[in-house]
Design a protein around this motif. Structure first.
Motif, PDB file in Angstrom:
ATOM      1  N   GLY A 270      87.566 113.531  13.152  1.00 37.43           N
ATOM      2  CA  GLY A 270      86.619 113.179  14.189  1.00 37.43           C
ATOM      3  C   GLY A 270      86.413 114.294  15.195  1.00 37.43           C
ATOM      4  O   GLY A 270      86.936 115.387  15.064  1.00 37.43           O
ATOM      5  N   HIS A 271      85.658 113.986  16.242  1.00 42.03           N
ATOM      6  CA  HIS A 271      85.339 115.005  17.233  1.00 42.03           C
ATOM      7  C   HIS A 271      86.352 115.046  18.358  1.00 42.03           C
ATOM      8  O   HIS A 271      86.261 115.886  19.235  1.00 42.03           O
ATOM      9  CB  HIS A 271      83.939 114.742  17.800  1.00 42.03           C
ATOM     10  N   SER A 272      87.307 114.125  18.383  1.00 36.53           N
ATOM     11  CA  SER A 272      88.293 114.107  19.461  1.00 36.53           C
ATOM     12  C   SER A 272      89.551 113.410  18.994  1.00 36.53           C
ATOM     13  O   SER A 272      89.499 112.399  18.315  1.00 36.53           O
ATOM     14  CB  SER A 272      87.721 113.372  20.674  1.00 36.53           C
ATOM     15  N   THR A 273      90.712 113.965  19.359  1.00 36.51           N
ATOM     16  CA  THR A 273      91.966 113.304  19.002  1.00 36.51           C
ATOM     17  C   THR A 273      92.160 112.040  19.820  1.00 36.51           C
ATOM     18  O   THR A 273      93.039 111.240  19.514  1.00 36.51           O
ATOM     19  CB  THR A 273      93.162 114.246  19.234  1.00 36.51           C
ATOM     20  N   ASP A 274      91.365 111.843  20.867  1.00 34.46           N
ATOM     21  CA  ASP A 274      91.407 110.598  21.633  1.00 34.46           C
ATOM     22  C   ASP A 274      90.767 109.457  20.862  1.00 34.46           C
ATOM     23  O   ASP A 274      91.063 108.290  21.095  1.00 34.46           O
ATOM     24  CB  ASP A 274      90.655 110.753  22.962  1.00 34.46           C
ATOM     25  N   THR A 275      89.862 109.784  19.967  1.00 37.30           N
ATOM     26  CA  THR A 275      89.049 108.780  19.303  1.00 37.30           C
ATOM     27  C   THR A 275      89.772 108.153  18.118  1.00 37.30           C
ATOM     28  O   THR A 275      90.256 108.843  17.233  1.00 37.30           O
ATOM     29  CB  THR A 275      87.720 109.400  18.825  1.00 37.30           C
TER      30      THR A 275
END
Length: 333
Positions: A270-275
């Motif tokens: 994905g575009h963020s490890t937060d997601t």
């Protein structure tokens, strides 16, 4: 409900407030009813359904595995315009790996009283939180904006992993818990009215078992699931994203479960490890629909161009081979 809520906010103390938290008992009951989640549980869960517990005794003692859901409504940061709701699904036992007796799990939602365009006040959800293996290296708890999970005016749909009872905002996310969660053969549980526990310092209906050290329920009741830094981090992400509540633990999980492609992929993809997951809600859905329409038009145009080009090529090739309209021309001698 809106009229009742408005009355209670304008005239504090006019209605009973058993747990003395500043919110009247009728308002708490209405909010817990409005935002109770839709529960998806395993048809063959070893603990059957969430349990009801005996009042008046300190040791949590199961009355029956009847699908009882307990709730808590508390002012958020002392403000009566915002309320944090907790929904507790409490189980006789955790029968997954490292199983144990008694299992206290929960979902939370932050709601706000709003008056759109100066109209009648109403309560709307801002954020949803689902707890999954809290306080462990396998913590896979999630947080999302209410519109993302299409649950601004009602409860979100949540998936409870059989055996371990971790909570997920998506069926797909269930398999990304920590290698052991699977939401398979699920069914929607019919839940009755939420039983209000009150506050930890003043439990309702003599539910003194909430403070028992035999489980972690007291810790869940005394803390907020919406600290400011968590909300700030979520707001930096696109509205379509469901975020990990504690993303710092994901790399450790990927290392521990190195062979688990689900954890590895979700930790780094994905575009963020937060997601945790990108969902198409009503707004992103329209964008996707438009993209599909545009893609369809482009493909149609491309297809016509290809056919046209192939048609021209076929005609030229036919002439070169002495073929016209499906008939072979005799080659000159």
């Amino acid at each position: 409900m809106a009229t009742l809520a408005a009355a209670q906010m304008v005239k504090p103390g006019a209605l009973p407030d058993s747990d003395r938290d500043g919110l009247s008992d009728p308002l708490e009951a209405e909010l817990l009813k409005q935002f109770q989640p839709r529960w998806m549980i395993g048809k063959e869960d070893c603990s059957v359904r969430p349990a009801q517990f005996t009042a008046g005794i300190m040791i949590p003692t199961v009355v029956g595995d009847d699908g009882t859901i307990y709730g808590q409504a508390s002012p958020y940061r002392g403000q009566q315009e915002e309320v944090e709701l907790h929904f507790y699904h409490l189980w006789r036992q955790d029968c997954g790996r490292m199983g144990h007796a008694l299992d206290a799990e929960h979902i939370a939602v932050l709601v706000r009283r709003e008056s759109p365009d100066g109209g009648t006040p109403r309560w709307r959800a801002l954020y949803w939180y689902t707890a999954a293996h809290e306080e462990t290296v396998c913590d896979a708890s999630q947080i999302a904006r209410a519109p993302t999970v299409e649950a601004e005016d009602e409860g979100a749909t949540v998936w409870i992993s059989p055996g371990k009872h971790a909570s997920f905002l998506s069926e797909e996310l269930c398999s990304h818990g920590c290698g052991g969660d699977r939401c398979e053969d699920m069914d929607r549980m019919k839940a009755g009215e939420v039983v209000n526990l009150g506050e930890l310092s003043r439990p309702a209906d003599d539910a003194i078992w909430v403070a028992s050290p035999r489980w972690s329920l007291a810790d869940k009741m005394r803390r907020s699931d919406f600290p400011e830094d968590r909300i700030v981090r979520l707001e930096r992400l696109p509205e379509s994203d469901v975020a990990w509540a504690n993303p710092a633990k994901r790399p450790a999980q990927a290392a521990i479960y190195g062979g688990n492609s689900a954890v590895n992929g979700i930790a780094t993809g994905g575009h963020s490890t937060d997601t945790a997951l990108v969902l198409a809600n009503s707004s992103t859905g329209r964008a996707i629909e438009k993209a599909q329409h545009n893609t369809g038009n482009a493909l149609t145009k491309s297809y016509k161009n290809v056919v046209k080009a192939l048609g021209g090529a076929a005609s030229s090739t036919g002439k070169a081979l002495g073929i016209e309209d499906g008939k072979s021309k005799k080659a000159p001698e």
